[in-house]
Design a protein around this motif. Structure first.
Motif, PDB file in Angstrom:
ATOM      1  N   TRP A 314     -31.098  17.213  47.647  1.00 37.20           N
ATOM      2  CA  TRP A 314     -30.311  18.288  48.236  1.00 37.20           C
ATOM      3  C   TRP A 314     -29.102  17.725  48.975  1.00 37.20           C
ATOM      4  O   TRP A 314     -29.167  16.668  49.601  1.00 37.20           O
ATOM      5  N   PRO A 316     -24.811  19.216  50.561  1.00 41.55           N
ATOM      6  CA  PRO A 316     -23.835  20.309  50.594  1.00 41.55           C
ATOM      7  C   PRO A 316     -23.298  20.583  49.195  1.00 41.55           C
ATOM      8  O   PRO A 316     -22.997  19.653  48.436  1.00 41.55           O
ATOM      9  N   ASP A 336     -20.296  13.743  52.345  1.00 42.14           N
ATOM     10  CA  ASP A 336     -20.759  14.985  52.954  1.00 42.14           C
ATOM     11  C   ASP A 336     -20.003  15.306  54.234  1.00 42.14           C
ATOM     12  O   ASP A 336     -19.792  16.476  54.566  1.00 42.14           O
ATOM     13  N   ARG A 367     -26.479  24.554  50.885  1.00 38.92           N
ATOM     14  CA  ARG A 367     -26.980  23.326  50.288  1.00 38.92           C
ATOM     15  C   ARG A 367     -27.499  23.620  48.883  1.00 38.92           C
ATOM     16  O   ARG A 367     -27.983  24.709  48.597  1.00 38.92           O
TER      17      ARG A 367
END
Length: 607
Positions: A314, A316, A336, A367
């Motif tokens: 996982w 953004p 990120d 996300r």
């Protein structure tokens, strides 16, 4: 003494056999290992030298085929000049001539007659054994049905075949056609997308999404390659930690029926033959699809099968899209946390800069992860599953249009306009920009609803102009590109401002129309291949993205420090008077390729 008796015994045993059979038997014996760990090295070296001689006789061809079968874990036997490469759920039949030439290659899935396979035949005739072995590996993966016993594998394969037949029946049920192009309409609106029936070397394939640029690419070449155009999924069987009841017969009544809402009617599993397996059906996505976490939750509710999250990473969502478009090996954590800027080139030497602020994309709801396969257990799950996937694909298409893999990172000079992209929720994005005609900020909010056209709201100084919003909606639904939409919107704002500042509207000549319609003898304009940005503007006006609605964010973000020094809402945009003007679709700089404007087709009008 015993050794002296071996040779006469061998003469007696093999006196009636041909030399070819004896030769193959000796080769097989030579390949056997002395023990379980170490092969007979001198014999192996001799075999490699024999293969290097490149002698293509009948025996040599059989030897090559046997070696390939061993590499792929398949059985091998032959009868006269025909070789058989066997697995649990399929086998290959290779007919050879006495000189070692290949006459035919047939593939026989379990329970079906053998069918000639042209691709395998070409590979063997060209002596391309490496490619043939890789192709055979693909066959093995295709028929790699989970199960410890052959009987279980056969049952799962039978269940998969019934699923495929049901999906084909669903695809043929009557429905309302929305697009003039039946292929595009089936892909975007069909209950099961565009189905390609499974063959001996390819599983059942579903093409469920194409972007406008994909449509133009396929239309210009008149080729719809499932591996190159749009988003596709292959229907297969996979292992599951939970036992599922799978069909062993068709779930559709005879004849198939539709309910009052136009959805197929299915019989309960209790009324048809079925069996329980620690397995389920799988839709394997090509290419793997970046998805929001909430969309995976929706799919789990539809299929009642949890998506395995063991290998999911996982991050953004914008960083996932950037990694998919760029080959760079940037540090994930740095990617990120840093603001990302992209420069997008448009026709007319126009340069846009798109800013994706890291702080605005750090929300937990934004996300996502890259998904390669999705489990399900019923044919009735597929239509709703595809709607969610189409929704995600539409969002990805819009966001990816702002990303340029060649210019990822800080942009240099020479940029005409700057835009900031923020997601308000999974189904809504905001584009903040400085108007080119006046010293004022504006915000374009794009909503991506369920099974309908994208809607736009423009927040700018002065009175809200609904006709301008309608114009922007038509543009973005047609091209599915933020840069092309913003170019058209900015040009329209400049024209409105120019018209309002003139003492007489007739004294201001209209801007040149970039749509040079020059029809040829067949009514379609011949034109050069459109550029990547320009092609997005040339789509039919009723190109619709059919999506599924996601949850709304309670606190939408409309701007950032990049423009205003503080977060702002549409109501806080600086007030500058703006005179409204009718929005004529023909004034939009929508691209220079008039082959979409032919008067003899349903899409002759631009809007």
């Amino acid at each position: 003494m015993n050794r002296r008796n071996i040779i006469p015994d061998l003469h007696v045993k093999f006196g009636e056999k041909t030399w070819n059979e004896t030769f193959l038997l000796v080769r097989r014996c030579m390949e056997k290992v002395r023990d379980k760990t170490k092969p007979c090295e001198p014999v192996v070296r001799c075999l490699e030298k024999f293969r290097a001689l490149n002698v293509f006789s009948l025996n040599a061809m059989m030897s090559h085929l046997e070696k390939i079968a061993q590499q792929r874990g398949m059985g091998f036997h032959f009868s006269e000049a025909t070789c058989y490469l066997t697995a649990d759920l399929f086998y290959l039949e290779v007919a050879l001539s006495l000189q070692g030439g290949v006459q035919d290659v047939k593939v026989a899935p379990h329970g079906q007659p053998p069918m000639s396979n042209e691709s395998l035949l070409v590979l063997l005739r060209s002596k391309n054994f490496v490619a043939f072995s890789k192709k055979l590996e693909g066959f093995a993966a295709l028929y790699n049905v989970p199960g410890n016993e052959s009987e279980d594998k056969i049952k799962l394969f039978t269940s998969l075949q019934y699923l495929g037949k049901d999906l084909l029946k669903i695809s043929r049920l009557p429905r309302h056609i929305k697009d003039y192009n039946t292929r595009v309409d089936t892909i975007l609106n069909g209950r099961t997308g565009y189905l390609t029936e499974g063959k001996e070397d390819c599983p059942l394939t579903i093409q469920f999404y194409v972007s406008p640029s994909d449509v133009l690419k396929a239309s210009s070449s008149n080729v719809w390659d499932m591996e190159e155009v749009g988003q596709v999924g292959q229907v297969m069987v996979g292992l599951s930690d939970v036992v599922h009841v799978l069909q062993m017969a068709s779930l559709l009544p005879v004849p198939p029926q539709l309910d009052t809402q136009g959805n197929p009617v299915f019989m309960p599993l209790s009324e048809i033959p079925s069996e329980s397996f620690p397995a389920c059906f799988v839709l394997r996505l090509h290419p793997p699809l970046p998805m929001f976490s909430s969309f995976l939750t929706k799919i789990g509710k539809i299929t009642e099968v949890a998506v395995p999250d063991v290998d999911l990473q996982w991050a953004p969502f914008h960083t996932i899209l950037m990694k998919g478009l760029s080959d760079s090996s940037s540090d994930d954590e740095a990617l990120d946390q840093a603001d990302r800027e992209f420069k997008v080139s448009l026709p007319g030497d126009l340069q846009h800069r798109y800013v994706l602020p890291a702080a605005g994309w750090a929300l937990p709801a934004l996300r996502g992860t890259v998904v390669g396969s999705l489990p399900f257990s019923r044919p009735g799950h597929v239509p709703d599953l595809l709607e969610v996937l189409r929704h995600q694909c539409a969002i990805n298409t819009l966001l990816a249009s702002c990303l340029s893999p060649q210019t990822a990172g800080p942009c240099g000079s020479g940029v005409d306009l700057v835009f900031e992209i923020l997601m308000q929720s999974e189904t809504s994005l905001a584009v903040t920009f400085q108007r080119p005609d006046v010293d004022s900020l504006a915000i374009l909010v794009v909503e991506i609803p369920l099974s309908g056209e994208l809607s736009c709201s423009l927040f700018t100084a002065g009175t809200r102009e609904l006709s301008l919003e309608e114009y922007t909606c038509r543009v973005i639904n047609r091209c599915m590109s933020i840069p092309v939409t913003m170019r058209a919107l900015c040009a329209k704002l400049e024209k409105i401002s120019s018209s309002s500042s003139s003492s007489s509207s007739s004294s201001v000549p209209p801007p040149p129309d970039p749509l040079h319609t020059q029809t040829g003898g067949d009514g379609v304009t011949p034109c050069p291949p459109p550029s990547s940005s320009e092609t997005l503007a040339s789509l039919p006006p009723h190109y619709n993205s059919h999506n599924a609605l996601g949850p709304e964010d309670e606190h939408p973000v409309y701007g950032s420090d990049y423009f205003t020094g503080a977060t702002s809402t549409p109501e806080q945009v600086a007030e500058v008077p703006m005179t409204t003007s009718p929005c004529d679709a023909s004034d939009a700089p929508m691209g220079e390729y008039s082959h979409w404007m032919s008067t003899d087709c349903p899409i002759a009008e631009l809007m």
